[in-house]
Write an enzyme that holds these catalytic residues in place. Structure first.
Site, PDB file in Angstrom:
ATOM      1  N   CYS A  43       0.844  -1.200   0.000  1.00 45.33           N
ATOM      2  CA  CYS A  43       0.000   0.000   0.000  1.00 45.33           C
ATOM      3  C   CYS A  43       0.884   1.257   0.000  1.00 45.33           C
ATOM      4  CB  CYS A  43      -0.897  -0.052   1.241  1.00 45.33           C
ATOM      5  SG  CYS A  43      -1.649   1.500   1.691  1.00 45.33           S
ATOM      6  N   CYS A  46       0.269   3.718   2.782  1.00 44.74           N
ATOM      7  CA  CYS A  46       0.740   3.231   4.087  1.00 44.74           C
ATOM      8  C   CYS A  46       2.231   3.516   4.241  1.00 44.74           C
ATOM      9  CB  CYS A  46       0.490   1.729   4.226  1.00 44.74           C
ATOM     10  SG  CYS A  46      -1.247   1.259   4.129  1.00 44.74           S
TER      11      CYS A  46
END
Length: 123
Positions: A43, A46
């Site tokens: 991600c 993230c």
């Protein structure tokens, strides 16, 4: 002594077990995509948000619990019926929240140090 305790969990069941152990305490949870063996999450948001969140952890309340939860691999996360979406109402990763309150930051908000600090320090 550390002001807070950090716990790392993988998946929904581990997350629920840890939350149950800390009833009555202030619990903050950071949900992130799983990391590979090099420590990189699938991600990109993230990857961008984690250093910001970690940089603000000094603002966590004394005695609070910080749970770092990996939600799984991308295909599991993309499934609309995964347990995180179904049971917790998560809409994106990263998500940072104060458990059992409406306070939460999602996606790009997690990379904003001011918002993270506010979430950690507000009562």
């Amino acid at each position: 002594m550390a002001a807070h305790t950090e716990i790392k969990v993988q998946g929904y069941e581990e997350f629920i077990k840890e939350v149950e152990k800390h009833k009555g305490k202030k619990v903050f949870v950071y949900f992130s995509g799983n990391k590979n063996e090099d420590g990189q999450s699938w991600c990109p948001d993230c990857v961008k948000a984690e250093p910001v969140v970690r940089g603000e952890m000094e603002n966590l309340p004394e005695g609070s619990i910080f749970i770092y939860c990996q939600v799984g691999e991308r295909p599991y996360w993309k499934d609309p019926s995964n347990e995180f979406k179904k049971n917790l109402g998560l809409t994106g990763v990263p998500t940072l929240l104060k458990y059992k309150t409406p306070q939460k930051l999602v996606d790009d908000e997690c990379a904003n140090a001011d918002l993270v600090r506010l979430l950690f320090s507000e009562d």
